[in-house]
Motif scaffolding. Structure first.
Motif, PDB file in Angstrom:
ATOM      1  N   CYS A   1     -29.248 -57.629  -0.961  1.00  0.00           N
ATOM      2  CA  CYS A   1     -28.897 -56.557  -0.018  1.00  0.00           C
ATOM      3  C   CYS A   1     -28.957 -57.075   1.414  1.00  0.00           C
ATOM      4  O   CYS A   1     -28.095 -56.761   2.246  1.00  0.00           O
ATOM      5  CB  CYS A   1     -29.818 -55.356  -0.210  1.00  0.00           C
ATOM      6  SG  CYS A   1     -31.589 -55.707   0.038  1.00  0.00           S
TER       7      CYS A   1
ATOM      8  N   CYS B   1     -25.602 -57.750   4.177  1.00  0.00           N
ATOM      9  CA  CYS B   1     -25.554 -56.738   5.249  1.00  0.00           C
ATOM     10  C   CYS B   1     -24.843 -57.301   6.477  1.00  0.00           C
ATOM     11  O   CYS B   1     -25.304 -58.294   7.065  1.00  0.00           O
ATOM     12  CB  CYS B   1     -26.973 -56.296   5.605  1.00  0.00           C
ATOM     13  SG  CYS B   1     -27.020 -55.057   6.925  1.00  0.00           S
TER      14      CYS B   1
ATOM     15  N   SER C   1     -28.848 -54.734   9.733  1.00  0.00           N
ATOM     16  CA  SER C   1     -29.703 -53.570   9.519  1.00  0.00           C
ATOM     17  C   SER C   1     -30.858 -53.891   8.582  1.00  0.00           C
ATOM     18  O   SER C   1     -31.970 -53.393   8.760  1.00  0.00           O
ATOM     19  CB  SER C   1     -28.868 -52.420   8.941  1.00  0.00           C
ATOM     20  OG  SER C   1     -29.693 -51.368   8.486  1.00  0.00           O
TER      21      SER C   1
ATOM     22  N   VAL D   1     -34.879 -51.663   5.706  1.00  0.00           N
ATOM     23  CA  VAL D   1     -33.604 -51.191   6.253  1.00  0.00           C
ATOM     24  C   VAL D   1     -33.878 -50.460   7.562  1.00  0.00           C
ATOM     25  O   VAL D   1     -34.710 -49.547   7.605  1.00  0.00           O
ATOM     26  CB  VAL D   1     -32.896 -50.238   5.278  1.00  0.00           C
ATOM     27  CG1 VAL D   1     -31.562 -49.785   5.862  1.00  0.00           C
ATOM     28  CG2 VAL D   1     -32.682 -50.888   3.931  1.00  0.00           C
TER      29      VAL D   1
ATOM     30  N   CYS E   1     -27.851 -49.233  10.485  1.00  0.00           N
ATOM     31  CA  CYS E   1     -26.969 -49.157   9.316  1.00  0.00           C
ATOM     32  C   CYS E   1     -25.683 -48.412   9.664  1.00  0.00           C
ATOM     33  O   CYS E   1     -25.721 -47.319  10.245  1.00  0.00           O
ATOM     34  CB  CYS E   1     -27.698 -48.458   8.171  1.00  0.00           C
ATOM     35  SG  CYS E   1     -26.685 -48.230   6.692  1.00  0.00           S
TER      36      CYS E   1
ATOM     37  N   CYS F   1     -24.549 -53.241   0.462  1.00  0.00           N
ATOM     38  CA  CYS F   1     -25.853 -53.535  -0.147  1.00  0.00           C
ATOM     39  C   CYS F   1     -26.024 -52.864  -1.504  1.00  0.00           C
ATOM     40  O   CYS F   1     -26.791 -53.356  -2.349  1.00  0.00           O
ATOM     41  CB  CYS F   1     -26.980 -53.092   0.786  1.00  0.00           C
ATOM     42  SG  CYS F   1     -26.886 -51.341   1.266  1.00  0.00           S
TER      43      CYS F   1
END
Length: 306
Positions: free
Chosen positions: A130, A134, A138, A149, A154, A160
């Protein structure tokens, strides 16, 4: 760029992320053999992190009303009703504790069922796909080796979500942003343990330095196997596995699939370096073919003129 950035053993993920002089990596060890399904962890997680409710409708799946982890479910207690041999030995309590009801204990006389309960959570992988995919930064690796996160950065792209080999991270329908367990990063910075571990009444969820937890888990699974609990096993503890070992690992009493966990998870970005090499080779071949297609006619024309 080397393959080791995306897969394989990584003894210091925080240092690899740029945190010089980072403290020891911390994580969770969840001993499902002493989980009683009280859901105190779910409640504590929601209260501390101000997570919105995720539905109060009955699912028809025993006492499990959340079903799985998601953007608004950072801790999920699974209830698994399973047939058990009448001769199955009771699960012993951890050293020095004898008063706790135990999740894996066989049903009393006249019954042949047992409950398998487990509090699932984000695994805070050593190699976190993830994080790798990204595009906004984030998702980042903290100085404690955990994966967090930042909701204000985001952009809701959702890359992700399919990247996670465990299906943990998810987007909220209201705004599309991704959310998951932060291992209570704010509490760690203040020297406190995560809210779920603090609230667990049976110490099924244990928090601490990851190396210490792995040693403790090995002793516990040995105790269970010596007592005749043949199904006892550790999951996610091995730095040689497909994600480089998890920051949150589990002691299970049956196969991982029974708990809804993948039996052999692999970080989904593992093959990225090889893919880029193949793509680069293909691009060079294509460029060479195009150059040859333009150069060959000119060479032929010069040959004919001579």
């Amino acid at each position: 760029m080397t393959d080791s950035l995306f897969s394989g053993p990584e003894p210091d993920p925080a240092g690899d992320a740029g945190h010089a002089g980072a403290p020891p990596r911390v994580g969770f060890f969840t001993d499902t053999s002493v989980c009683i399904g009280c859901k105190a962890c779910e409640v504590a997680c929601k209260e501390w992190n101000a997570i919105p409710e995720d539905g109060l409708s009955l699912t028809g799946m025993s006492y499990d009303n959340t079903v799985s982890l998601g953007a608004s479910t950072w801790r999920h207690v699974a209830f698994i009703e399973q047939s058990a041999p009448r001769s199955a030995p009771p699960v012993p309590a951890p050293e020095g504790r004898t008063e706790l009801p135990l999740a894996g204990e066989a049903a009393p006389a006249g019954g042949d069922l047992r409950w398998l309960m487990s509090s699932d959570v984000c695994k805070h992988c050593t190699h976190a796909a993830c994080l790798d995919v990204c595009p906004t930064g984030s998702i980042f690796r903290t100085e404690f080796g955990t994966v967090v996160v930042q909701e204000d950065i985001c952009n809701g792209c959702g890359y992700c979500v399919p990247a996670c080999p465990y299906g943990v991270i998810d987007q909220r329908p209201s705004d599309g942003r991704a959310f998951k367990c932060t291992l209570c990063y704010d509490r760690l910075g203040a020297g406190q343990e995560p809210a779920c571990a603090k609230a667990c009444p049976t110490e099924s969820i244990q928090f601490g330095p990851l190396d210490e937890l792995r040693a403790r888990a090995a002793l516990r699974v040995g105790q269970l196997q010596a007592a005749g609990v043949a199904g006892a096993r550790l999951y996610g503890h091995d730095p040689e596995d497909g994600v480089g070992g998890d920051g949150a690992f589990f002691l299970l009493l049956d196969e991982p699939e029974v708990y809804g966990l993948p039996p052999d998870p692999v970080v989904t970005t593992r093959d990225l370096p090889a893919m880029w090499r193949h793509a680069g080779a293909a691009a060079l071949s294509l460029a060479g073919s195009l150059a040859l297609s333009f150069a060959l006619p000119a060479m032929l024309r010069r040959t004919v003129r001579r």
